[in-house]
Design a protein around this motif. Structure first.
Motif, PDB file in Angstrom:
ATOM      1  N   GLY A  27      44.470  51.101  39.182  1.00 32.24           N
ATOM      2  CA  GLY A  27      43.350  49.556  38.960  1.00 32.24           C
ATOM      3  C   GLY A  27      42.518  50.235  37.992  1.00 32.24           C
ATOM      4  O   GLY A  27      42.056  50.733  37.939  1.00 32.24           O
TER       5      GLY A  27
ATOM      6  N   PHE B 165      39.301  47.125  36.394  1.00 37.26           N
ATOM      7  CA  PHE B 165      39.007  45.620  35.145  1.00 37.26           C
ATOM      8  C   PHE B 165      38.666  46.290  33.926  1.00 37.26           C
ATOM      9  O   PHE B 165      38.668  45.919  32.972  1.00 37.26           O
ATOM     10  CB  PHE B 165      37.984  45.434  35.848  1.00 37.26           C
ATOM     11  CG  PHE B 165      37.729  44.523  37.318  1.00 37.26           C
ATOM     12  CD1 PHE B 165      37.895  43.683  38.120  1.00 37.26           C
ATOM     13  CD2 PHE B 165      37.140  46.116  38.272  1.00 37.26           C
ATOM     14  CE1 PHE B 165      37.065  43.464  38.858  1.00 37.26           C
ATOM     15  CE2 PHE B 165      36.908  45.564  39.562  1.00 37.26           C
ATOM     16  CZ  PHE B 165      37.527  44.065  39.911  1.00 37.26           C
TER      17      PHE B 165
ATOM     18  N   CYS C 169      43.484  39.484  33.722  1.00 35.39           N
ATOM     19  CA  CYS C 169      43.295  40.633  33.786  1.00 35.39           C
ATOM     20  C   CYS C 169      45.152  41.007  33.199  1.00 35.39           C
ATOM     21  O   CYS C 169      46.241  40.487  33.308  1.00 35.39           O
ATOM     22  CB  CYS C 169      43.681  40.549  35.203  1.00 35.39           C
ATOM     23  SG  CYS C 169      42.113  39.956  36.154  1.00 35.39           S
TER      24      CYS C 169
ATOM     25  N   CYS D 164      47.955  47.460  40.854  1.00 34.88           N
ATOM     26  CA  CYS D 164      47.164  46.133  40.701  1.00 34.88           C
ATOM     27  C   CYS D 164      46.635  45.973  39.213  1.00 34.88           C
ATOM     28  O   CYS D 164      47.146  45.181  39.365  1.00 34.88           O
ATOM     29  CB  CYS D 164      45.511  46.842  41.559  1.00 34.88           C
ATOM     30  SG  CYS D 164      44.707  45.536  42.118  1.00 34.88           S
ATOM     31  N   ASN D 165      45.871  46.600  38.556  1.00 41.72           N
ATOM     32  CA  ASN D 165      45.605  46.187  37.259  1.00 41.72           C
ATOM     33  C   ASN D 165      46.057  46.609  36.542  1.00 41.72           C
ATOM     34  O   ASN D 165      46.608  45.942  35.705  1.00 41.72           O
ATOM     35  CB  ASN D 165      44.176  46.843  36.740  1.00 41.72           C
ATOM     36  CG  ASN D 165      43.719  45.931  35.506  1.00 41.72           C
ATOM     37  OD1 ASN D 165      43.543  46.836  34.926  1.00 41.72           O
ATOM     38  ND2 ASN D 165      43.840  44.630  35.621  1.00 41.72           N
TER      39      ASN D 165
ATOM     40  N   GLN E 107      49.008  44.186  36.796  1.00 35.09           N
ATOM     41  CA  GLN E 107      49.132  42.868  35.985  1.00 35.09           C
ATOM     42  C   GLN E 107      49.328  43.388  34.310  1.00 35.09           C
ATOM     43  O   GLN E 107      49.747  42.367  33.812  1.00 35.09           O
ATOM     44  CB  GLN E 107      47.969  42.681  35.962  1.00 35.09           C
ATOM     45  CG  GLN E 107      46.848  41.710  38.012  1.00 35.09           C
ATOM     46  CD  GLN E 107      45.648  42.056  37.972  1.00 35.09           C
ATOM     47  OE1 GLN E 107      45.039  42.967  37.631  1.00 35.09           O
ATOM     48  NE2 GLN E 107      45.576  41.089  38.658  1.00 35.09           N
TER      49      GLN E 107
ATOM     50  N   LYS F 167      42.920  45.935  47.414  1.00 36.50           N
ATOM     51  CA  LYS F 167      41.754  45.557  46.724  1.00 36.50           C
ATOM     52  C   LYS F 167      42.113  44.531  45.556  1.00 36.50           C
ATOM     53  O   LYS F 167      41.847  45.098  45.037  1.00 36.50           O
ATOM     54  CB  LYS F 167      40.916  46.724  46.748  1.00 36.50           C
ATOM     55  CG  LYS F 167      41.341  47.388  45.997  1.00 36.50           C
ATOM     56  CD  LYS F 167      40.055  48.632  45.826  1.00 36.50           C
ATOM     57  CE  LYS F 167      40.281  49.374  44.218  1.00 36.50           C
ATOM     58  NZ  LYS F 167      39.447  50.226  44.247  1.00 36.50           N
TER      59      LYS F 167
ATOM     60  N   GLY G 229      41.086  39.538  43.016  1.00 34.50           N
ATOM     61  CA  GLY G 229      40.831  38.544  42.606  1.00 34.50           C
ATOM     62  C   GLY G 229      42.464  38.402  42.928  1.00 34.50           C
ATOM     63  O   GLY G 229      42.328  36.569  43.103  1.00 34.50           O
ATOM     64  N   GLU G 230      42.908  39.309  42.331  1.00 33.73           N
ATOM     65  CA  GLU G 230      43.719  38.495  41.237  1.00 33.73           C
ATOM     66  C   GLU G 230      45.246  38.477  41.934  1.00 33.73           C
ATOM     67  O   GLU G 230      46.459  39.215  40.326  1.00 33.73           O
ATOM     68  CB  GLU G 230      43.809  38.417  39.851  1.00 33.73           C
ATOM     69  CG  GLU G 230      42.259  37.888  39.620  1.00 33.73           C
ATOM     70  CD  GLU G 230      41.855  36.598  37.873  1.00 33.73           C
ATOM     71  OE1 GLU G 230      43.006  37.083  37.289  1.00 33.73           O
ATOM     72  OE2 GLU G 230      40.841  36.647  38.094  1.00 33.73           O
TER      73      GLU G 230
ATOM     74  N   HIS H 291      46.966  49.929  46.974  1.00 32.81           N
ATOM     75  CA  HIS H 291      46.698  50.767  46.373  1.00 32.81           C
ATOM     76  C   HIS H 291      47.034  52.301  47.152  1.00 32.81           C
ATOM     77  O   HIS H 291      46.253  52.459  47.862  1.00 32.81           O
ATOM     78  CB  HIS H 291      45.244  50.685  46.463  1.00 32.81           C
ATOM     79  CG  HIS H 291      44.764  49.967  44.692  1.00 32.81           C
ATOM     80  ND1 HIS H 291      44.186  50.472  43.740  1.00 32.81           N
ATOM     81  CD2 HIS H 291      44.165  48.809  45.272  1.00 32.81           C
ATOM     82  CE1 HIS H 291      43.828  49.345  43.185  1.00 32.81           C
ATOM     83  NE2 HIS H 291      43.424  48.107  44.349  1.00 32.81           N
TER      84      HIS H 291
END
Ligand SMILES: NC(=O)CC[C@H](N)C(=O)O
Length: 234
Positions: A48, A50, A58, A85-86, A89, A140, A142-143, A194
């Protein structure tokens, strides 16, 4: 077993993912986004964070990282890959998984412990769970709003490729409460919450996350046993 954990510029949870790998009993091999060499790992975790500052969308830039070019090829060949998560994405942007993660419906970043129901234990990353098992791990993002067209969603359901669903509240508006999906072969899994943050009593809300990392070791042990068995007949 050697489990690779990729660090992109902006990765946040690579250290925790590597720790989860070690707690499960494997060697954590740190991979760098700019290096296409996967260093003979047996599986890969995309952590995860950014990546590349979430610029554009993302995961949209990370998908083109030199390490990802190798991972995409290897995943198509059966390498187990978990995107958290990320990482989820990135896997959608790379088209290893269908659908997309969009802005949370309520437009707020959501950070909380979240109940999930494991829908499929038939993947490289969930085979130590019972189908229907309820687990508690942090979310956790935002997208994290999972979207796909109705035909894709129906196919995912029909093929048993919805791996986990949000229960007792949907934190981001994901269609059909989808928290995790897999590819057709079951080696690639993307999950929005996560598991690597729920592997130790001191810090996690539970130890439920550990099962994702022990599952891949079991899958790999099975694959090795199968390969040596096949080899014995040659
Ligand atoms: N925890 C994460 O990996 C966050 C992923 C992504 N940057 C988001 O906000 O949705």
């Amino acid at each position: 077993m050697r489990i690779g954990v990729v660090t992109f510029p902006g990765s946040l949870d690579d250290g925790d993912a590597a720790r989860a790998v070690r707690l499960a009993g494997a060697d954590a091999v740190r991979l760098w986004h700019g290096d296409p060499d996967l260093h003979n790992v047996d599986a890969v975790v995309l952590p995860g964070g950014f990546s590349y500052g979430d610029y554009l969308r993302c995961g949209a830039i990370a998908r083109f990282a030199p390490a990802m070019e190798s991972i995409i090829d290897a995943a198509r060949g059966g390498l187990p890959v978990l995107g958290i998560c990320n990482g989820f994405q990135i896997l959608c942007e790379a088209h290893l998984l269908p659908g997309a993660l969009t802005r949370n419906q309520h437009l707020h970043f959501r950070n909380r412990d979240q109940w999930l129901r494991v829908e499929s234990a038939d993947t490289a990353w969930t085979n130590t769970f019972q189908p229907g098992q309820e687990i508690l791990i942090p979310v956790k993002n935002g997208e994290g709003c999972y979207v796909a067209d109705q035909r894709t969603l129906d196919a995912l359901e029909a093929e048993g490729r919805v791996v986990a669903r949000y229960i007792r509240g949907n934190p981001n508006g994901s269609q059909r409460d989808i928290a995790a999906v897999t590819n057709e072969a079951g080696n690639v899994v993307g999950i929005m919450p996560h598991p690597e943050h729920a592997v130790e009593a001191l810090t996690g809300p539970s130890l439920d996350g550990l099962g994702f990392f022990t599952s891949v070791l079991r899958a790999l042990a099975g694959a090795t046993a199968g390969a040596s068995h096949a080899g014995g007949h040659q």
